[in-house]
Design a protein around this motif. Structure first.
Motif, short mmCIF file in Angstrom:
data_model
loop_
_atom_site.label_atom_id
_atom_site.label_comp_id
_atom_site.label_asym_id
_atom_site.label_seq_id
_atom_site.Cartn_x
_atom_site.Cartn_y
_atom_site.Cartn_z
N PHE A 187 -4.26 -12.76 -3.07
CA PHE A 187 -5.34 -11.77 -2.40
C PHE A 187 -5.86 -12.94 -1.29
O PHE A 187 -6.17 -13.99 -1.68
N TYR B 144 -11.31 -12.55 -9.11
CA TYR B 144 -10.25 -11.90 -8.92
C TYR B 144 -9.21 -12.99 -9.76
O TYR B 144 -9.31 -13.77 -9.97
N ALA C 222 -9.86 -6.10 -2.89
CA ALA C 222 -8.91 -7.28 -2.56
C ALA C 222 -7.69 -6.71 -2.16
O ALA C 222 -7.08 -5.69 -2.63
N SER C 223 -6.94 -7.37 -1.28
CA SER C 223 -5.53 -7.32 -0.65
C SER C 223 -4.77 -8.53 -0.32
O SER C 223 -5.69 -9.56 0.03
N GLY C 224 -3.47 -8.57 -0.41
CA GLY C 224 -2.65 -9.59 -0.02
C GLY C 224 -1.95 -9.49 1.32
O GLY C 224 -2.19 -8.32 2.09
#
Lengths: 114, 113
Positions: free
Chosen positions: B30, B25, B92-94
């Motif tokens: 993330f 990534y 993926a995420s933040g």
């Protein structure tokens, strides 16, 4: 366990007509719901994100006028595809976030436009 | 710009082998990385996930190895079974991203008996 139920599983609509799809979180309250479209090539496009106490946020190339979303409570969301055309076909997925991390998906609504 | 990349696009292993699926990534923000398993005609099912504060997460035959410095992670499927044949997505995420996930392009895994 956490489940996300989507209805209908598949639908066929004539070009230029509209169809509505529903998403229900079962067993948990979703703090956030996102609608995605998955292409035949399997890529995911985020359509819009709906979070409790916030306005629904649409991604570039997707508008409220074309994909109006209703998110009346923490368990239910619906989205309509207005004036559907060939380029709108695909698998529409609802992802519901449980607590701060896990996002669960439904089985999707497959839209075919003829 | 593809923020989450997966390799290989397709992978074939024999039953009993360990399948290794890679993900990288770009966005340093993330911090949550789920892996989803998707069978044809179905929605993606959450398989296993990891937070960026960890470098390893195990759940049965599935293990995630995470390298924050290199922005890479991998999913290891031990003792692969034909029933594991599916497409696997790294996402993926933040923080505060809600249900918004950024997906990789997927790895199609085939396990031969």
């Amino acid at each position: 366990g956490a489940l996300v139920y989507q209805y209908p599983r598949r639908t066929i609509c004539k070009s230029g007509t509209s169809m509505r799809m529903e998403c229900q979180a079962v067993g948990f309250q979703a703090t956030s719901v996102a609608w995605y479209r998955q292409s035949p090539q399997k890529t995911f496009e985020l359509i819009a994100l709906s979070t409790v106490n916030s306005a629904i946020k649409y991604e570039q190339n997707f508008t409220q006028e074309k994909f109006p979303i209703s998110h009346p409570n923490l368990s239910f969301s619906s989205m309509t595809v207005l004036n559907a055309y060939l380029e709108d076909r695909g698998l529409y997925l609802c992802g519901a976030r449980k607590s701060n991390t896990e996002v669960f998906f439904g089985k999707g609504t497959r839209l075919t436009v003829v | 710009q593809q923020q989450v990349r997966q390799s290989p696009q397709s992978l074939t292993v024999w039953e009993g082998e360990t399948a290794i699926l890679n993900c990288s990534y770009e966005n340093s923000a993330f911090d949550y990385f789920p892996w989803y398993q998707q069978f044809p005609g179905e929605g993606p099912a959450l398989l296993i996930s990891i937070l960026s504060v960890s470098d390893k997460k195990e759940d049965g035959r599935f293990t995630i190895f995470f390298n924050k410095r290199e922005k890479k992670l991998s999913l290891h499927i031990a003792d692969s079974q034909p029933g594991d044949s599916a497409t696997y997505f790294c996402a993926a995420s933040g923080n505060n991203a809600g249900a918004k996930l950024t997906f990789g392009g997927g790895t199609r895994l085939t396990v031969r008996p």
